[in-house]
Design an enzyme around this catalytic site. Structure first.
Site, PDB file in Angstrom:
ATOM      1  N   ARG A 129     -20.140 -18.041 -25.421  1.00 55.64           N
ATOM      2  CA  ARG A 129     -20.132 -17.741 -23.985  1.00 55.64           C
ATOM      3  C   ARG A 129     -18.945 -16.844 -23.686  1.00 55.64           C
ATOM      4  NH1 ARG A 129     -18.872 -22.460 -20.753  1.00 55.64           N
ATOM      5  NH2 ARG A 129     -16.894 -21.410 -20.434  1.00 55.64           N
ATOM      6  N   GLU A 149     -12.121 -14.890 -21.300  1.00 56.95           N
ATOM      7  CA  GLU A 149     -12.020 -15.365 -22.692  1.00 56.95           C
ATOM      8  C   GLU A 149     -13.407 -15.341 -23.322  1.00 56.95           C
ATOM      9  OE1 GLU A 149     -11.684 -19.395 -23.777  1.00 56.95           O
ATOM     10  OE2 GLU A 149     -12.744 -20.144 -22.029  1.00 56.95           O
ATOM     11  N   ASN A 151     -15.745 -17.718 -25.856  1.00 56.89           N
ATOM     12  CA  ASN A 151     -15.821 -19.052 -26.464  1.00 56.89           C
ATOM     13  C   ASN A 151     -16.761 -19.050 -27.661  1.00 56.89           C
ATOM     14  OD1 ASN A 151     -14.275 -20.852 -24.532  1.00 56.89           O
ATOM     15  ND2 ASN A 151     -15.660 -19.774 -23.142  1.00 56.89           N
ATOM     16  N   SER A 156     -19.938 -24.788 -23.113  1.00 56.22           N
ATOM     17  CA  SER A 156     -20.703 -25.805 -22.390  1.00 56.22           C
ATOM     18  C   SER A 156     -21.360 -25.263 -21.122  1.00 56.22           C
ATOM     19  CB  SER A 156     -19.805 -26.996 -22.075  1.00 56.22           C
ATOM     20  OG  SER A 156     -18.644 -26.534 -21.465  1.00 56.22           O
ATOM     21  N   LYS A 333      -7.575 -17.179 -28.620  1.00 53.98           N
ATOM     22  CA  LYS A 333      -7.073 -16.192 -27.659  1.00 53.98           C
ATOM     23  C   LYS A 333      -6.252 -15.122 -28.364  1.00 53.98           C
ATOM     24  CE  LYS A 333      -8.258 -19.273 -24.260  1.00 53.98           C
ATOM     25  NZ  LYS A 333      -8.831 -20.560 -24.653  1.00 53.98           N
ATOM     26  N   LYS A 400      -1.080 -18.284 -22.334  1.00 54.37           N
ATOM     27  CA  LYS A 400      -2.096 -19.147 -22.954  1.00 54.37           C
ATOM     28  C   LYS A 400      -1.722 -19.537 -24.386  1.00 54.37           C
ATOM     29  CE  LYS A 400      -5.937 -16.981 -20.472  1.00 54.37           C
ATOM     30  NZ  LYS A 400      -7.348 -16.557 -20.565  1.00 54.37           N
ATOM     31  N   GLU A 404      -8.572 -24.808 -26.282  1.00 51.06           N
ATOM     32  CA  GLU A 404      -9.833 -24.705 -25.557  1.00 51.06           C
ATOM     33  C   GLU A 404     -10.005 -25.896 -24.627  1.00 51.06           C
ATOM     34  OE1 GLU A 404     -11.844 -22.212 -25.582  1.00 51.06           O
ATOM     35  OE2 GLU A 404     -10.576 -21.226 -27.061  1.00 51.06           O
ATOM     36  N   GLY A 405     -10.911 -25.736 -23.678  1.00 53.91           N
ATOM     37  CA  GLY A 405     -11.343 -26.888 -22.898  1.00 53.91           C
ATOM     38  C   GLY A 405     -10.652 -27.057 -21.559  1.00 53.91           C
ATOM     39  N   ARG A 486     -19.414 -20.347 -12.463  1.00 49.17           N
ATOM     40  CA  ARG A 486     -18.562 -21.479 -12.125  1.00 49.17           C
ATOM     41  C   ARG A 486     -17.622 -21.044 -11.023  1.00 49.17           C
ATOM     42  NH1 ARG A 486     -15.321 -23.568 -17.117  1.00 49.17           N
ATOM     43  NH2 ARG A 486     -15.493 -21.329 -17.433  1.00 49.17           N
TER      44      ARG A 486
HETATM   45  P1  ADP Z   1     -10.047 -22.372 -21.776  1.00 50.85           P
HETATM   46  O1  ADP Z   1     -10.449 -21.955 -23.146  1.00 50.85           O
HETATM   47  O2  ADP Z   1      -9.167 -23.558 -21.760  1.00 50.85           O
HETATM   48  O3  ADP Z   1     -11.222 -22.477 -20.842  1.00 50.85           O
HETATM   49  P2  ADP Z   1      -9.390 -19.947 -20.281  1.00 50.85           P
HETATM   50  O4  ADP Z   1      -8.778 -18.748 -20.894  1.00 50.85           O
HETATM   51  O5  ADP Z   1     -10.799 -19.835 -19.910  1.00 50.85           O
HETATM   52  O6  ADP Z   1      -9.104 -21.183 -21.240  1.00 50.85           O
HETATM   53  O7  ADP Z   1      -8.535 -20.323 -18.997  1.00 50.85           O
HETATM   54  C1  ADP Z   1      -8.904 -21.390 -18.144  1.00 50.85           C
HETATM   55  C2  ADP Z   1      -9.102 -20.911 -16.716  1.00 50.85           C
HETATM   56  O8  ADP Z   1      -7.934 -20.235 -16.259  1.00 50.85           O
HETATM   57  C3  ADP Z   1     -10.220 -19.919 -16.527  1.00 50.85           C
HETATM   58  O9  ADP Z   1     -11.462 -20.562 -16.352  1.00 50.85           O
HETATM   59  C4  ADP Z   1      -9.782 -19.189 -15.274  1.00 50.85           C
HETATM   60  O10 ADP Z   1     -10.107 -19.919 -14.108  1.00 50.85           O
HETATM   61  C5  ADP Z   1      -8.277 -19.161 -15.417  1.00 50.85           C
HETATM   62  N1  ADP Z   1      -7.851 -17.900 -16.079  1.00 50.85           N
HETATM   63  C6  ADP Z   1      -7.639 -17.713 -17.386  1.00 50.85           C
HETATM   64  N2  ADP Z   1      -7.281 -16.429 -17.646  1.00 50.85           N
HETATM   65  C7  ADP Z   1      -7.280 -15.792 -16.471  1.00 50.85           C
HETATM   66  C8  ADP Z   1      -6.989 -14.446 -16.058  1.00 50.85           C
HETATM   67  N3  ADP Z   1      -6.611 -13.509 -16.927  1.00 50.85           N
HETATM   68  N4  ADP Z   1      -7.083 -14.139 -14.735  1.00 50.85           N
HETATM   69  C9  ADP Z   1      -7.439 -15.078 -13.840  1.00 50.85           C
HETATM   70  N5  ADP Z   1      -7.723 -16.356 -14.159  1.00 50.85           N
HETATM   71  C10 ADP Z   1      -7.642 -16.727 -15.454  1.00 50.85           C
HETATM   72 MG    MG Z   2     -12.405 -21.494 -23.846  1.00 49.68          MG
HETATM   73 MG    MG Z   3     -12.472 -20.977 -20.248  1.00 48.50          MG
END
Ligand code: ADP
Ligand code: MG
Ligand code: MG
Length: 510
Positions: A129, A149, A151, A156, A333, A400, A404-405, A486
């Site tokens: 995803r 990101e 995945n 999920s 990441k 970051k 994950e998660g 989402r």
């Molecule tokens: P995870 O793998 O834990 O889901 P993410 O990289 O998706 O990690 O980060 C979690 C959440 O943080 C994302 O769903 C988003 O809401 C927010 N986020 C992450 N990176 C960004 C970004 N570059 N700009 C804005 N929001 C972000």
């Molecule tokens: Mg993720």
């Molecule tokens: Mg995410």
């Protein structure tokens, strides 16, 4: 459409909430209730479910951005299938993350151990995803999606997402026309969303590609899950889709990660088939064709060394893994950062290794990248360290770790203080990413029976299903298989539905 989504009067809100609650419970748009709502003693047999948080209206989403995400997904599948096959590159990435990240270090050790004795399964299944937010450079300019990101493990909500699209479609044809600020019946542009069926089809194809049983046992698929999973119905929708197929018949079992060694073994001989004895069918043994992991993606699933032995046991088996350790590492990441780092004469483009130079795929992929920096001692890393420690500059960034998660990131002004608590030699295990700030959208979220109206931030996820052969270097299956929208309140940094901050939504294309 002006005034979309509309404000609703309190009585309209109550009516929509009632309809949504009933539709959700009737169609499995549900999760298990949190212990704060229903104690374990009150539901000892686990028979209760509750509606997931959802928006009253599908959020407006630019059609150009939606189309961009759909169009680039197969290129993303191909890119990540290729990265998964590039062990040297991944070894370098793991080295750059460094020893300070015990989880990634242990994960890589699993790969090295299996490599030493030789892999017996060359095929891999990726259920991916790719997540995005809308970015607009200036008012009036064409909006674009930028990747949050990618995945590669336990991607999920594909099961609940197609249901959410159906809920919003139902409301658009039956309920919205009766609102005071009426939305004409079927006037919204709601894209088809077959995420549950599409992901299940990826598993089905992998089951077929595994081939006939070599041990004379019936074949099966295992969903490797976490104990006490609340998001079980999301997974169940995939399971039910899989079981719709009459040919081949696909038995599916849920196996908690902590019980791998108790219920599985590896067949004698060179083939290393994975055998499963379901506790509920003691006289039966199955040969596992596909392991679909909805667990094992974070340190919490590995409380001790025996959990790592269990992961190794699966990795060395002949079952097709979704994902393999290599594919999981490809989804870090750090890999995303390396891909996004601009080409310099001394640092040639990584993406060019995997995609035909100058191809449309490369430009469509790179157009979704945003600025991501390492925190190492390279020139880019030293610059990023300055940004991260600056009380003003850091406000436009998120830090970051390789996790994950949800719930693992550090945002904006919290970054400098957080980094001060991390010994400097460990900084390279983090990446620094520019925050994407999508244009404001308003909507109403229905959560636990309560309506919350206000500004929201939407995150689009596009699902991909891909099967490749590490040895033959071929991709036999590559599909874009639907989407997730989402949505979270614009005051919340994280948007995970399971983590309790976000909600399910679907796209009303504008
Ligand atoms: P995870 O793998 O834990 O889901 P993410 O990289 O998706 O990690 O980060 C979690 C959440 O943080 C994302 O769903 C988003 O809401 C927010 N986020 C992450 N990176 C960004 C970004 N570059 N700009 C804005 N929001 C972000
Ligand atoms: Mg993720
Ligand atoms: Mg995410």
């Amino acid at each position: 459409m002006a005034d979309y989504p509309p404000d609703v009067t309190p009585s309209e809100g109550d009516r929509l909430a009632e309809v949504i609650k009933d539709w959700s419970l009737a169609h499995g748009l549900t999760v298990k209730p949190p212990p704060t709502l229903i104690s374990a003693e009150a539901d000892p047999k686990g028979i209760l479910a509750t509606a997931v948080p959802v928006t009253l209206f599908p959020s407006p989403f630019p059609r150009v951005c939606f189309d961009q995400g759909i169009a680039v997904q197969q290129a993303y599948n191909e890119l990540y299938a290729s990265i998964s096959q590039d062990e040297d590159f991944l070894a370098q990435v793991v080295k750059e993350i460094g020893d300070s990240d015990d989880y990634i270090t242990e994960l890589w050790k699993v790969h090295l151990r299996v490599k030493q004795e030789g892999y017996v399964q060359s095929k891999s299944l990726g259920l991916f995803r790719s997540d995005y937010m809308v970015h607009q450079y200036a008012a009036g300019s064409t909006p674009q999606i930028k990747q949050v990101e990618f995945n590669t493990i336990a991607s999920s909500f594909g099961g609940l997402s197609s249901q959410t699209s159906l809920l919003h479609k139902y409301l658009a044809s039956n309920e919205y026309p009766w609102l005071e600020k009426s939305i004409k019946r079927n006037s919204l542009q709601l894209p088809q969303n077959q995420s549950a069926a599409g992901l299940a089809n990826g598993i089905r194809q992998a089951f077929i590609e595994y081939g006939p049983s070599a041990t004379n046992h019936e074949r099966c698929v295992i969903f490797l899950v976490q104990g006490g999973e609340r998001n079980i119905f999301d997974q169940k929708h995939l399971e039910f889709e899989l079981q719709k197929s009459e040919e081949p018949i696909i038995p599916v079992f849920r196996l908690p990660f902590a019980e791998i060694m108790q219920h599985t073994s590896i067949a004698e001989g060179a083939g290393r088939q994975l055998l499963y004895r379901p506790p509920q069918l003691p006289a039966h043994t199955f040969e596992v064709s596909v392991i679909y992991m909805r667990s094992g993606y974070g340190p919490g699933d590995y409380p001790d060394q025996s959990a790592w032995e269990a992961r190794y046991h699966l990795e060395r088996s002949a079952a097709i893994k979704c994902p393999t350790v290599l594919t999981q590492v490809a989804g870090t990441k750090k890999v995303q950062q390396v891909l996004a780092t601009p080409e310099t004469p001394s640092n040639p483009s990584i993406i060019g290794r995997y995609m035909t130079a100058g191809s449309a795929s490369i430009s469509s992929l790179t157009s979704t990248f945003t600025n991501i920096y390492p925190l190492d001692e390279t020139e880019a890393g030293l610059k990023a360290r300055k940004i991260a420690m600056d009380p003003e500059l850091c406000k436009a960034y998120v830090l970051k770790p390789q996790r994950e998660g949800g719930g693992n990131n550090v945002y904006r002004s919290s970054i400098p203080g957080f980094l001060k608590t991390v010994p400097e030699p460990h900084w390279p295990s983090y990446i620094l990413m520019e925050l994407i700030t999508p244009p404001p959208v308003f909507n109403t979220i229905l959560r636990s029976g309560q309506l919350e109206h206000g500004g929201v931030i939407c995150e689009l996820g596009i699902y991909g299903a891909c099967i490749w052969d590490q040895q033959a270097k071929t991709i036999s299956h590559n599909d874009q298989v639907g989407y997730l929208l989402r949505t979270k309140g614009d005051k919340s940094e994280e948007g995970g539905v399971a983590a309790g901050f976000g909600c399910m939504d679907s796209c009303s294309l504008v």
